[in-house]
Design a protein around this motif. Structure first.
Motif, PDB file in Angstrom:
ATOM      1  N   PRO B 238       0.881  -1.210   0.111  1.00 47.02           N
ATOM      2  CA  PRO B 238       0.003  -0.146   0.028  1.00 47.02           C
ATOM      3  C   PRO B 238       0.833   1.236   0.133  1.00 47.02           C
ATOM      4  O   PRO B 238       0.625   2.306  -0.850  1.00 47.02           O
ATOM      5  CB  PRO B 238      -0.635  -0.110   1.617  1.00 47.02           C
ATOM      6  CG  PRO B 238      -0.949  -1.606   1.518  1.00 47.02           C
ATOM      7  CD  PRO B 238       0.180  -2.194   1.051  1.00 47.02           C
ATOM      8  N   LEU B 239       1.817   1.379   0.754  1.00 49.96           N
ATOM      9  CA  LEU B 239       2.577   2.524   0.822  1.00 49.96           C
ATOM     10  C   LEU B 239       3.532   2.621  -0.383  1.00 49.96           C
ATOM     11  O   LEU B 239       3.649   3.879  -0.676  1.00 49.96           O
ATOM     12  CB  LEU B 239       3.555   2.543   2.093  1.00 49.96           C
ATOM     13  CG  LEU B 239       3.025   2.910   3.435  1.00 49.96           C
ATOM     14  CD1 LEU B 239       3.791   2.719   4.478  1.00 49.96           C
ATOM     15  CD2 LEU B 239       2.320   4.237   3.411  1.00 49.96           C
ATOM     16  N   TRP B 449      15.354  -0.216   9.216  1.00 55.00           N
ATOM     17  CA  TRP B 449      14.069   0.067   9.869  1.00 55.00           C
ATOM     18  C   TRP B 449      13.054   0.637   8.755  1.00 55.00           C
ATOM     19  O   TRP B 449      11.873   0.896   9.309  1.00 55.00           O
ATOM     20  CB  TRP B 449      14.443   0.978  10.995  1.00 55.00           C
ATOM     21  CG  TRP B 449      15.215   2.064  10.669  1.00 55.00           C
ATOM     22  CD1 TRP B 449      16.545   2.161  11.198  1.00 55.00           C
ATOM     23  CD2 TRP B 449      14.735   3.146  10.079  1.00 55.00           C
ATOM     24  NE1 TRP B 449      17.089   3.356  10.555  1.00 55.00           N
ATOM     25  CE2 TRP B 449      15.921   4.187  10.107  1.00 55.00           C
ATOM     26  CE3 TRP B 449      13.584   3.900   9.409  1.00 55.00           C
ATOM     27  CZ2 TRP B 449      16.063   5.545   9.497  1.00 55.00           C
ATOM     28  CZ3 TRP B 449      13.542   5.210   9.120  1.00 55.00           C
ATOM     29  CH2 TRP B 449      14.858   5.809   8.979  1.00 55.00           C
ATOM     30  N   LEU B 450      13.492   1.017   7.714  1.00 55.29           N
ATOM     31  CA  LEU B 450      12.304   1.487   6.937  1.00 55.29           C
ATOM     32  C   LEU B 450      11.535   0.640   6.151  1.00 55.29           C
ATOM     33  O   LEU B 450      11.906  -0.441   5.730  1.00 55.29           O
ATOM     34  CB  LEU B 450      13.025   2.295   5.722  1.00 55.29           C
ATOM     35  CG  LEU B 450      12.093   3.096   4.854  1.00 55.29           C
ATOM     36  CD1 LEU B 450      11.787   4.352   5.544  1.00 55.29           C
ATOM     37  CD2 LEU B 450      13.010   3.728   3.736  1.00 55.29           C
ATOM     38  N   ALA B 451      10.254   0.438   6.340  1.00 49.80           N
ATOM     39  CA  ALA B 451       9.208  -0.438   5.863  1.00 49.80           C
ATOM     40  C   ALA B 451       9.501  -0.879   4.564  1.00 49.80           C
ATOM     41  O   ALA B 451       9.868   0.051   3.713  1.00 49.80           O
ATOM     42  CB  ALA B 451       7.823  -0.001   6.476  1.00 49.80           C
ATOM     43  N   VAL B 454       8.282   1.363   1.073  1.00 49.35           N
ATOM     44  CA  VAL B 454       8.329   2.787   1.273  1.00 49.35           C
ATOM     45  C   VAL B 454       9.179   3.401   0.430  1.00 49.35           C
ATOM     46  O   VAL B 454      10.447   3.043  -0.001  1.00 49.35           O
ATOM     47  CB  VAL B 454       8.650   2.965   2.535  1.00 49.35           C
ATOM     48  CG1 VAL B 454       8.891   4.780   2.813  1.00 49.35           C
ATOM     49  CG2 VAL B 454       7.485   2.762   3.735  1.00 49.35           C
ATOM     50  N   VAL B 459       9.308   9.698   1.488  1.00 50.08           N
ATOM     51  CA  VAL B 459       9.539  10.265   2.821  1.00 50.08           C
ATOM     52  C   VAL B 459      10.518  11.610   2.324  1.00 50.08           C
ATOM     53  O   VAL B 459      10.021  12.381   3.365  1.00 50.08           O
ATOM     54  CB  VAL B 459      10.784   9.128   3.192  1.00 50.08           C
ATOM     55  CG1 VAL B 459      10.981   9.462   4.505  1.00 50.08           C
ATOM     56  CG2 VAL B 459      10.026   7.737   3.055  1.00 50.08           C
TER      57      VAL B 459
END
Lengths: 126, 490
Positions: B238-239, B449-451, B454, B459
Motif C-alpha cells: 500500500p505505501l 528500519w524503513l518499512a 516505502v 519520505v
C-alpha cells in the motif's frame, strides 16, 4: 481559504511522514486518507474574491472527494468482485476516483472559473 | 529477430531524426539573443507551450518504463500516471501564472533564477542549483537507459552498453545543435508523434491480445499473473502504491523541465486552457502504458510470447513481434521522440545550471557561453551515462528516483514559498536541503528500519514539506528581511 489550506498542509506533512516511517497497514491507511489533502490544499493557496471564490471552493471540494473516494475505494474494495469491463472493483475505484473524474473536473473547471480574464493566482495570503 | 531485420523500422527512425533536425535548424534562424535561446523569446503560443511541457515530461519512463513496471507489479503501476488528471491544473494554479508574471518583470531563464528572485539568498539559489543538477543527472541517466534498450533492439546490438554509448552520442549531438528554441518547436512535433503513437499502439495491443475482455480474462486466469495483477494492491505494498500517487501528484511542482516552459508563453490569459491541453495530451500518450502493460502479460499467459528476461523489454518485444512494420516504425519514432524531447530539455537545463547559475552563486565570472555550454552538456551527459551504466534496476525505478529528487527538493519551497510571505530563505533552504539529503541518502543507503515498499522519494517529499513549515513557524521570513517577497508574494 488560503489560511485554512496552509494549516491543513502544515498538519498533514508530518502526519504523512509519520505514516511512512511507521509503515504497515496502519501507515498505509493513514497515508491513503491524508495524501489527497496535499494537492488540493496547494491549489487552495491562491487568493480569490467575489463569486469565483465560491466556485473554487466547490471545484476543489469535488476534487478532494473524488481523490478520497479513489484511495479509500482501493483500500476497502481490494479483493472484491463486481467491477467493470472485467476489472476488479478496487481498480475501477482507482481509475475513476483518481484518474477519470479529476481529468474531467480539473481542466474544464479551471477553464470555466477563469473564463473572463484568465487565471489570476497572483495574490497570496499574508 | 531484431528491428534490423525489418528495414522499414530503421528507415522510420532515420526519417524521424531527419525531420527533427530540420525543425531544429529552422528554429536556429529564430535565435537572436539569450531570451530567444533560453525561453523562446516568450513568443510561444498555448499549443506549443502545452505540448512542449507534455513532451518534456513524458519520456522513456512512460513509453518503455511504464509497460516494464506493469509487467513487474501489475496495474498498481498506473498510480504513477493517474495524477495527470489534476497535475495540469495544479501546475497552472500554483505556479504557472506566477512564473509567467516573474518572467515578464525581469530576465528569468531558469528555476534557480526564480528562487533568487523570490528569496534573494545565495544559499537558497545554490541549493536549488544543486538540486537541479542532481535531478538532471538522474533523469538523464534514466533516458539513456531507455535509449539503450530501444537502440539495442533497433540495431540488433548484442551489448546494452554499446547501445547506450550510441544513444549518448546521438543525444549530445542533438542537443549541441541549438538551444531551447530548437527544443520547444521540435517538442511540438515530437508531442504530436507521441500522441499518435499512444493511440495506435494501444489499439494494436488490445487487438493483438484478442480484444479487451479476453486480454483481461487471460491475465486474471493465468498462473503466473493471476487476478492480483489487476488489483491496485495485488502485487505492491500500500505505501508503494500511495507513495507513487503522492510523489507524482505533488512532485510535479518541482520539475524544472516543465516549470521552465511557463516562462515562454506569449499571453498569460491562454493559461486558462493549459490544463486541458496538457492533461488531455498526456492521457492520450498513457494509453500505450495501459495497452502494452495488459497485452504483454496476456500474450505471455497465452503462450504466444516467451516470458520476458527483462521487464523493460515489454514494449520493444511487443512492437517487434506483434505489430506491422509500419506501426512498429511509427512507434519507435514516437518512443525516440519521447526520450529525445525530455533529454534535450534536461541537457539544456543542466548546462544552464553549470554555466550560469552555479558561477553566479559562487561569485565567479561568467565563462564564455558557447564553449562553456557545450562543455557543460558533455559533463552532464557523461555523469548521466555513468549512472545509467551502474544502475541495474527498472527504468521506472530510476525515473522515480529522478522525479523524486526534483520534487522533494524544489516543490515545497516553490509551491508554498510563492504564496506565503512567511516562508523566508531559512525555511526554503531547510526544505531544499532536507529533500535532497533524505532522497539521495535513502536511495544510497536504505536502512533496515524503513518499512518494505516505502519509496525514498515519498519520505523525502513529506520531510521537505515538514521542514519548510517547521522553520517558517519559527522564523518569519517576511520580518527577517525577505526583501523580494513583497513584489512577488502579495
Amino acid at each position: 481559504m488560503a489560511r485554512f489550506s496552509l494549516i491543513a498542509l502544515a498538519i498533514s506533512s508530518p502526519v504523512l511522514l509519520l505514516a511512512l516511517l511507521v509503515g504497515g497497514e496502519a501507515g498505509g491507511f493513514v497515508f491513503a486518507v491524508v495524501a489527497p489533502i496535499v494537492p488540493v490544499g496547494l491549489m487552495a493557496l491562491g487568493r480569490d474574491g467575489g463569486p469565483r471564490r465560491f466556485g473554487v471552493v466547490v471545484w476543489l471540494g469535488l476534487l478532494w472527494l473524488s481523490l478520497e473516494a479513489g484511495t479509500l475505494g482501493i483500500l476497502f474494495a481490494t479483493g472484491r468482485t463486481g467491477g467493470w469491463l472485467g476489472l476488479p472493483a478496487a481498480t475501477v475505484w482507482m481509475l475513476v476516483g483518481l484518474g477519470i473524474v479529476p481529468l474531467l473536473l480539473v481542466p474544464w473547471g479551471f477553464a470555466w472559473l477563469w473564463r473572463d480574464e484568465g487565471p489570476d493566482a497572483t495574490r497570496s495570503r499574508r | 529477430m531484431s528491428f534490423a531485420d525489418r528495414p522499414l523500422i530503421v528507415v522510420a527512425t532515420v526519417c524521424y531524426l531527419a525531420i527533427v533536425t530540420a525543425v531544429g535548424l529552422w528554429s536556429l534562424g529564430r535565435t537572436r539573443d539569450a531570451r530567444d535561446f533560453f525561453i523562446a523569446g516568450q513568443r510561444a503560443g498555448l499549443w506549443v507551450t502545452a505540448l512542449a511541457t507534455m513532451s518534456a515530461a513524458f519520456s522513456g519512463f512512460v513509453f518503455l518504463g511504464g509497460p516494464g513496471l506493469t509487467y513487474r507489479i501489475g496495474l498498481a503501476s498506473l498510480m504513477i500516471v493517474l495524477p495527470l488528471g489534476f497535475t495540469g491544473g495544479l501546475l497552472c494554479r500554483v505556479l504557472g501564472t506566477r512564473l509567467r508574471a516573474l518572467a515578464a518583470e525581469q530576465p528569468i531563464y531558469s528555476v534557480p533564477d526564480a528562487f533568487d528572485a523570490r528569496f534573494g539568498s545565495r544559499v537558497v539559489t545554490g541549493l536549488a542549483t544543486l538540486a537541479v543538477l542532481s535531478g538532471t543527472v538522474a533523469y538523464l541517466g534514466m533516458q539513456l537507459q531507455a535509449l539503450g534498450v530501444l537502440l539495442q533492439a533497433v540495431f540488433g546490438l548484442e551489448r546494452g552498453a554499446s547501445a547506450m554509448l550510441l544513444g549518448l552520442a546521438v543525444l549530445v549531438a542533438y542537443s549541441v545543435l541549438g538551444g531551447m528554441v530548437a527544443g520547444v518547436y521540435t517538442d511540438l512535433v515530437q508531442g504530436g508523434l507521441m500522441m499518435l503513437t499512444g493511440i495506435v499502439v494501444f489499439l494494436h495491443a488490445v487487438a493483438a491480445a484478442g480484444g479487451w475482455h479476453r486480454t483481461v480474462a487471460a491475465v486474471a486466469e493465468s498462473a503466473s499473473f493471476g487476478p492480483q495483477f489487476l488489483e491496485p494492491l495485488g502485487r505492491a505494498a500500500p505505501l508503494t502504491v500511495f507513495g507513487f500517487f503522492f510523489v507524482f501528484g505533488v512532485g510535479v511542482l518541482g520539475q524544472p523541465q516543465m516549470l521552465h516552459k511557463f516562462y515562454m508563453i506569449s499571453d498569460p490569459k491562454k493559461l486558462r486552457w493549459f490544463p486541458l491541453v496538457l492533461s488531455g495530451s498526456q492521457a492520450v500518450c498513457v494509453l500505450l502504458w495501459l495497452g502494452v502493460g495488459l497485452a504483454v502479460p496476456a500474450l505471455v499467459a497465452g503462450g504466444r510470447l516467451a516470458p520476458l528476461e527483462r521487464a523493460d523489454e515489454a514494449a520493444v518485444r511487443f512492437l517487434l513481434e506483434f505489430t506491422p512494420e509500419l506501426v512498429a516504425g511509427l512507434a519507435v519514432a514516437g518512443i525516440l521522440a519521447a526520450i529525445m524531447s525530455t533529454a534535450d530539455s534536461l541537457l539544456n537545463i543542466g548546462a544552464v545550471a553549470l554555466v550560469r547559475d552555479l558561477p553566479r552563486v559562487l561569485g565567479l565570472g561568467r565563462p564564455e557561453p558557447l564553449a562553456a555550454g557545450r562543455a557543460a552538456v558533455l559533463i552532464v551527459a557523461g555523469l548521466a551515462a555513468l549512472l545509467a551504466f551502474r544502475h541495474g534496476g527498472l527504468i521506472a525505478m530510476l525515473g522515480t528516483m529522478a522525479f523524486g529528487t526534483f520534487g522533494a527538493a524544489l516543490a515545497p519551497a516553490l509551491a508554498v514559498g510563492f504564496h506565503w510571505r512567511r516562508v523566508g530563505a531559512a525555511a526554503a533552504a531547510a526544505s531544499i536541503a532536507t529533500g535532497l539529503v533524505v532522497n539521495l541518502g535513502l536511495e544510497l543507503w536504505r536502512p533496515a528500519w524503513l518499512a518494505d515498499g516505502v519509496l525514498p522519494a515519498a519520505v523525502a517529499l513529506a520531510a521537505s514539506f515538514s521542514a519548510l513549515f517547521c522553520v517558517a513557524a519559527v522564523i518569519d521570513g517576511a520580518a527577517a528581511g525577505g526583501r523580494r517577497a513583497g513584489s512577488l508574494v502579495k
